[in-house]
Design an enzyme around this catalytic site. Sequence first.
Site, mmCIF file in Angstrom:
data_model
loop_
_atom_site.group_PDB
_atom_site.id
_atom_site.type_symbol
_atom_site.label_atom_id
_atom_site.label_comp_id
_atom_site.label_asym_id
_atom_site.label_seq_id
_atom_site.Cartn_x
_atom_site.Cartn_y
_atom_site.Cartn_z
ATOM 1 N N ASP A 1 0.876 -1.156 0.000
ATOM 2 C CA ASP A 1 0.000 0.000 0.000
ATOM 3 C C ASP A 1 0.931 1.229 0.000
ATOM 4 O O ASP A 1 2.121 1.102 0.312
ATOM 5 C CB ASP A 1 -0.872 -0.043 1.262
ATOM 6 N N ASP B 1 -0.107 5.065 0.908
ATOM 7 C CA ASP B 1 -0.359 6.047 1.966
ATOM 8 C C ASP B 1 -0.292 5.376 3.339
ATOM 9 O O ASP B 1 -1.121 4.517 3.645
ATOM 10 C CB ASP B 1 -1.753 6.663 1.786
HETATM 11 C C1 BG6 Z 1 -5.784 5.670 -0.082
HETATM 12 C C2 BG6 Z 1 -5.879 6.487 1.210
HETATM 13 O O1 BG6 Z 1 -4.470 5.255 -0.268
HETATM 14 O O2 BG6 Z 1 -6.198 6.434 -1.204
HETATM 15 C C3 BG6 Z 1 -7.278 7.059 1.346
HETATM 16 O O3 BG6 Z 1 -5.578 5.659 2.313
HETATM 17 C C4 BG6 Z 1 -7.645 7.848 0.102
HETATM 18 O O4 BG6 Z 1 -7.331 7.871 2.489
HETATM 19 C C5 BG6 Z 1 -7.524 6.924 -1.126
HETATM 20 O O5 BG6 Z 1 -8.965 8.341 0.197
HETATM 21 C C6 BG6 Z 1 -7.888 7.628 -2.434
HETATM 22 O O6 BG6 Z 1 -6.930 8.610 -2.707
HETATM 23 P P1 BG6 Z 1 -7.039 9.710 -3.854
HETATM 24 O O7 BG6 Z 1 -5.640 10.257 -3.943
HETATM 25 O O8 BG6 Z 1 -7.432 8.992 -5.121
HETATM 26 O O9 BG6 Z 1 -8.042 10.697 -3.423
HETATM 27 MG MG MG Z 2 -2.752 3.182 3.537
#
Ligand code: BG6
Ligand code: MG
Length: 216
Positions: free
Chosen positions: A10, A12
């Site tokens: 993963d 984030d």
């Molecule tokens: C995930 C995060 O990796 O990505 C979430 O943990 C986030 O919090 C999701 O909402 C979607 O991200 P993005 O950048 O497409 O808005």
């Molecule tokens: Mg994450």
Amino acid sequence: MKDIQLFIFDLDGVITDTAEYHYLAWKELCDDKGLLFDREVNERLRGVSRIDSIKIIMEHNKKDDIPETTLVEWATEKNERYKQLIQKVTPNDLLEGITDIFNKLKEKNIKIALGSASKNAKAVIKNLGIEEIFDFIGDGYSVDRSKPAPDLFLYVAKNLNISPEKCVVIEDAVAGIEAAKSAGMLGVAIGKKEDFTKADFVYNSVKDIDLDEVSK
Ligand code: BG6
Ligand code: MG
């Protein structure tokens, strides 16, 4: 010894702490719109897609009358704020221990993939300077159903022609561990043990991951 051939990371909260930037961007948006938002609600957004995140925020605010078009607009506004914040990301933002893990996996000829729900994932890994590390990238554009559905991890494994039982997923989100387990993969969680009842292994932080223990 398990025959592990692929690690899916993963992004984030595992490779870098953009989870904090997601929090800041949602907080600014909610302050702007007069919506309640705090760190506890934010925890529920880990691993969850952008549009599902705003739905969780609405549920927390007991608002069920906001039109879908407004939700999409607000989610887009949040994303504009988030995109500003990730411009500041540099290789210094790699979490402690992650480069070491990548190096060890390369030495063992184990493939490395990204399995992120984020549509900004490619921009973030570019700023982190790690685009070249990955054998395959799965991101927020790859599949329709996001975590906790197993689709993203299965899509990544299929593209590398590796069967699910030979895959390990590293996640900081409960939704991500659920996705890994429904995909039939090993789930390694980063966080507190009590939060991850379904994980095969739980470590406090990335630098604590014991690759030998996971692969044994
Ligand atoms: C995930 C995060 O990796 O990505 C979430 O943990 C986030 O919090 C999701 O909402 C979607 O991200 P993005 O950048 O497409 O808005
Ligand atoms: Mg994450």
